[in-house]
Write a protein that holds these residues in place. Sequence first.
Motif, short mmCIF file in Angstrom:
data_model
loop_
_atom_site.label_atom_id
_atom_site.label_comp_id
_atom_site.label_asym_id
_atom_site.label_seq_id
_atom_site.Cartn_x
_atom_site.Cartn_y
_atom_site.Cartn_z
N ASN A 199 0.82 -1.21 0.00
CA ASN A 199 0.00 0.00 0.00
C ASN A 199 0.85 1.26 0.00
OD1 ASN A 199 -2.74 0.78 -0.21
ND2 ASN A 199 -2.69 1.59 1.87
N ASN A 200 2.14 1.13 -0.37
CA ASN A 200 3.03 2.27 -0.50
C ASN A 200 3.19 2.65 -1.97
OD1 ASN A 200 3.63 2.44 2.29
ND2 ASN A 200 5.13 0.79 2.09
N PRO A 201 3.55 3.90 -2.27
CA PRO A 201 3.74 4.30 -3.66
C PRO A 201 4.96 3.64 -4.30
CG PRO A 201 4.38 6.07 -2.18
CD PRO A 201 3.73 5.02 -1.34
N ILE A 202 4.82 3.18 -5.54
CA ILE A 202 5.92 2.61 -6.32
C ILE A 202 5.88 3.19 -7.72
CG2 ILE A 202 5.98 0.43 -5.01
CD1 ILE A 202 4.48 -0.87 -7.33
N LEU A 203 6.99 3.07 -8.43
CA LEU A 203 7.08 3.56 -9.80
C LEU A 203 6.95 2.39 -10.77
CD1 LEU A 203 10.02 6.11 -9.51
CD2 LEU A 203 7.55 6.60 -9.57
N VAL A 204 6.16 2.58 -11.82
CA VAL A 204 6.01 1.56 -12.85
C VAL A 204 6.18 2.20 -14.23
CG1 VAL A 204 4.46 0.10 -11.49
CG2 VAL A 204 3.50 1.88 -12.95
#
Length: 222
Positions: A199-204
Amino acid sequence: MKDGHGYTVILQRHDGSVDFNRTYAEYWGGFGSPFTEMWLGNEYFHNLTSLGSRLYIELRYSDLSFRYVDYSDVIIDFYDNSYYYLRHVGPMTGNASDILHLYDGYYFGAHDVNLYRELCDCPMLNYGGWWDGCCRSPCGLTMPYNDPTYPFGWNCTAETTIKLMSVKMMVRRECFDCACVSSYMSVSGVYEITSPVTNNPILVECVMKDGYGYTVSTAGEV
């Protein structure tokens, strides 16, 4: 825009210029203006939160103080294609009281549609629509702006010496993949989404093709 994200405003009030004592149908479709005061509409609220969305509420008071509540996820659902209810309220952070959990599971009502009329018949719905048929709180964000009977407010027990002057309630849809990103971006690139695991922000890295978003690779958490 807030913290680098785009939010959709659901409710906005600051001067009492718009009457919020509306019919259930008006709350369904929305009323007012983004340039004055407004309710976006329960149908739009449902569409924006059907998969869970962050809900942020700004509260500004007569003593010039600023307070807020930030709910990690909220879902507005409907029953029988017409009766909207607050299906889920997630954890809250902020410096104001957690009032929204009082209405978790309640159906939305207005002066002409109240599913709790025979149970408790809350008179507050005769002044403005909300997810409340049993007067769980003696004030509300859709109550008359200058009426002490059922005042415009968030937490009346804590607002005895100050007055709520303005409120802005807005939502941000949490995206868990590039398919979601494609609903508001059409250009391929690297985007921030929410990890469905942590539930943490990630880059895709997303490739947009034929109106769809495809995930190419993921980086670490932001």
